[in-house]
Design an enzyme around this catalytic site. Structure first.
Site, PDB file in Angstrom:
ATOM      1  N   SER A  62       7.618   5.110  -4.060  1.00 27.79           N
ATOM      2  CA  SER A  62       6.808   3.904  -4.257  1.00 27.79           C
ATOM      3  C   SER A  62       6.866   3.419  -5.703  1.00 27.79           C
ATOM      4  O   SER A  62       6.876   4.221  -6.640  1.00 27.79           O
ATOM      5  CB  SER A  62       5.359   4.234  -3.894  1.00 27.79           C
ATOM      6  N   SER A  63       6.855   2.104  -5.888  1.00 35.59           N
ATOM      7  CA  SER A  63       6.883   1.557  -7.256  1.00 35.59           C
ATOM      8  C   SER A  63       5.610   1.927  -8.031  1.00 35.59           C
ATOM      9  O   SER A  63       5.585   1.844  -9.257  1.00 35.59           O
ATOM     10  CB  SER A  63       7.073   0.039  -7.212  1.00 35.59           C
ATOM     11  N   ASP A  64       4.559   2.348  -7.331  1.00 33.66           N
ATOM     12  CA  ASP A  64       3.309   2.740  -8.000  1.00 33.66           C
ATOM     13  C   ASP A  64       3.250   4.237  -8.330  1.00 33.66           C
ATOM     14  O   ASP A  64       2.195   4.745  -8.709  1.00 33.66           O
ATOM     15  CB  ASP A  64       2.107   2.385  -7.107  1.00 33.66           C
ATOM     16  N   HIS A  96      -3.597   3.450  -2.408  1.00 37.12           N
ATOM     17  CA  HIS A  96      -3.625   2.101  -2.986  1.00 37.12           C
ATOM     18  C   HIS A  96      -3.313   1.107  -1.876  1.00 37.12           C
ATOM     19  O   HIS A  96      -2.344   1.286  -1.135  1.00 37.12           O
ATOM     20  CB  HIS A  96      -2.586   1.994  -4.101  1.00 37.12           C
ATOM     21  N   GLY A 140       0.792  -1.226   0.000  1.00 36.66           N
ATOM     22  CA  GLY A 140       0.000   0.000   0.000  1.00 36.66           C
ATOM     23  C   GLY A 140       0.817   1.266   0.000  1.00 36.66           C
ATOM     24  O   GLY A 140       2.000   1.279   0.363  1.00 36.66           O
ATOM     25  N   ASN A 141       0.201   2.334  -0.448  1.00 31.81           N
ATOM     26  CA  ASN A 141       0.843   3.646  -0.484  1.00 31.81           C
ATOM     27  C   ASN A 141      -0.205   4.736  -0.628  1.00 31.81           C
ATOM     28  O   ASN A 141      -1.246   4.527  -1.225  1.00 31.81           O
ATOM     29  CB  ASN A 141       1.863   3.721  -1.638  1.00 31.81           C
ATOM     30  N   HIS A 170      -5.708  -7.263  -9.433  1.00 29.96           N
ATOM     31  CA  HIS A 170      -4.741  -6.530  -8.612  1.00 29.96           C
ATOM     32  C   HIS A 170      -5.409  -6.046  -7.324  1.00 29.96           C
ATOM     33  O   HIS A 170      -5.372  -6.751  -6.325  1.00 29.96           O
ATOM     34  CB  HIS A 170      -4.141  -5.399  -9.465  1.00 29.96           C
ATOM     35  N   ASP A 186     -24.978   5.798   0.881  1.00 38.87           N
ATOM     36  CA  ASP A 186     -24.580   6.989   1.651  1.00 38.87           C
ATOM     37  C   ASP A 186     -23.357   7.656   1.022  1.00 38.87           C
ATOM     38  O   ASP A 186     -23.086   8.828   1.282  1.00 38.87           O
ATOM     39  CB  ASP A 186     -24.224   6.602   3.097  1.00 38.87           C
ATOM     40  N   SER A 202       9.516   3.537  -1.467  1.00 37.83           N
ATOM     41  CA  SER A 202       9.304   2.132  -1.852  1.00 37.83           C
ATOM     42  C   SER A 202       9.857   1.171  -0.798  1.00 37.83           C
ATOM     43  O   SER A 202      10.973   1.350  -0.304  1.00 37.83           O
ATOM     44  CB  SER A 202      10.015   1.892  -3.190  1.00 37.83           C
ATOM     45  N   GLY A 203       9.060   0.160  -0.459  1.00 38.22           N
ATOM     46  CA  GLY A 203       9.550  -0.953   0.352  1.00 38.22           C
ATOM     47  C   GLY A 203       9.930  -0.627   1.790  1.00 38.22           C
ATOM     48  O   GLY A 203      10.684  -1.378   2.400  1.00 38.22           O
ATOM     49  N   HIS A 220      -3.786  -3.370  -0.624  1.00 32.73           N
ATOM     50  CA  HIS A 220      -4.157  -4.735  -1.018  1.00 32.73           C
ATOM     51  C   HIS A 220      -5.079  -5.314   0.051  1.00 32.73           C
ATOM     52  O   HIS A 220      -4.900  -6.444   0.494  1.00 32.73           O
ATOM     53  CB  HIS A 220      -2.915  -5.600  -1.217  1.00 32.73           C
ATOM     54  N   TYR A 246     -28.102  15.580   6.534  1.00 31.21           N
ATOM     55  CA  TYR A 246     -27.345  14.695   7.421  1.00 31.21           C
ATOM     56  C   TYR A 246     -26.234  15.487   8.110  1.00 31.21           C
ATOM     57  O   TYR A 246     -25.580  16.329   7.482  1.00 31.21           O
ATOM     58  CB  TYR A 246     -26.739  13.539   6.611  1.00 31.21           C
TER      59      TYR A 246
HETATM   60 ZN   LIG Z   1      -0.551  -3.033  -5.692  1.00 35.68          ZN
END
Ligand SMILES: [Zn+2]
Length: 234
Positions: free
Chosen positions: A75-77, A96, A29-30, A172, A121, A46-47, A98, A230
């Protein structure tokens, strides 16, 4: 002192909420946070394990994913985030993960149907699942084309990124966004809950119907419509 200190802090805090909300384990995640005026965004390195992550580790990159400030590799993303910030000018943060249930729907390659008012909602559409990436896109500029795949899915389904702030990428997992990095993280948690509720509902009754239109409109409009009532007025 870095002029990006506040942006890095926002990004750091949003990232740290992912393990707290049980949306990530290890380094999965990131989250990123954008500064539109400076045309840069802050993203997790990253990592790096969340327990080790520090605000000063956050990397600042431009919309072509080039590092502007930071000692670590982003991050790799990062290219996926860059693509979405460029294409969708009114988003302030991207997340992002998982997370288990959202990934399960992505792996099953199914949209998450709107089955109840918890979903309505937040928005009135099914959560879209973009098809898995084609081989030539995977072998090419993969993370860049991941962004393209998400944009294409929204164009094809005629969805507004300002109404539906989440997508599943087939095989993914989930990407979410919002006006801020915090809102993007909030949307990731909402998505995980919607995915879990929809899964359980269809276990109990595989024929469970889609939420009817009157309830969709009622629940969406009382929170987001012109005459929303609301919550509290400040
Ligand atoms: Zn991913």
């Amino acid at each position: 002192m870095s002029k990006y200190k506040e942006l890095k802090r926002q990004c750091y805090e949003a990232n740290m909420h992912l393990p707290q909300l049980e949306l990530v384990i290890y380094t999965f995640g990131n989250v990123s946070a954008v500064d539109r005026q400076e045309a840069v965004f802050a993203i997790k390195p990253s990592g790096v394990d969340y327990q080790q992550l520090k605000p000063e580790d956050i990397v600042i990159v431009d919309f072509d994913a080039r590092v502007v400030e930071g000692r670590m590799r982003p991050s790799s993303d990062t290219k996926t985030h860059a693509f979405l910030y460029k294409a969708w000018e009114r988003i302030g943060g991207i997340c992002h993960t998982h997370s288990t249930y959202a990934v399960s729907w992505a792996q099953a390659q199914r949209d998450i149907p709107i089955l109840g008012t918890t979903h309505a909602d937040h928005f009135t559409q099914d959560v879209p699942c973009a098809p898995p990436m084609a081989d030539e896109l995977i072998q090419g500029d993969y993370e860049h084309m991941t962004g393209q795949q998400i944009i294409d899915c929204f164009a094809e389904k005629k969805l507004s990124y300002e109404e539906v702030e989440m997508v599943l990428l087939g095989n993914h997992g989930p990407f979410t966004w919002g006006k801020s990095a915090e809102k993007a993280v909030y949307n990731s948690k909402v998505l995980e809950e919607l995915a879990r509720m929809a899964y359980l509902t269809l276990q109990i009754n595989p024929e469970a119907p889609r939420l009817k239109e009157a309830l969709i409109r009622k629940h969406y409009d009382r929170k987001h419509g012109q005459n929303a009532y609301y919550g509290q007025e400040y």
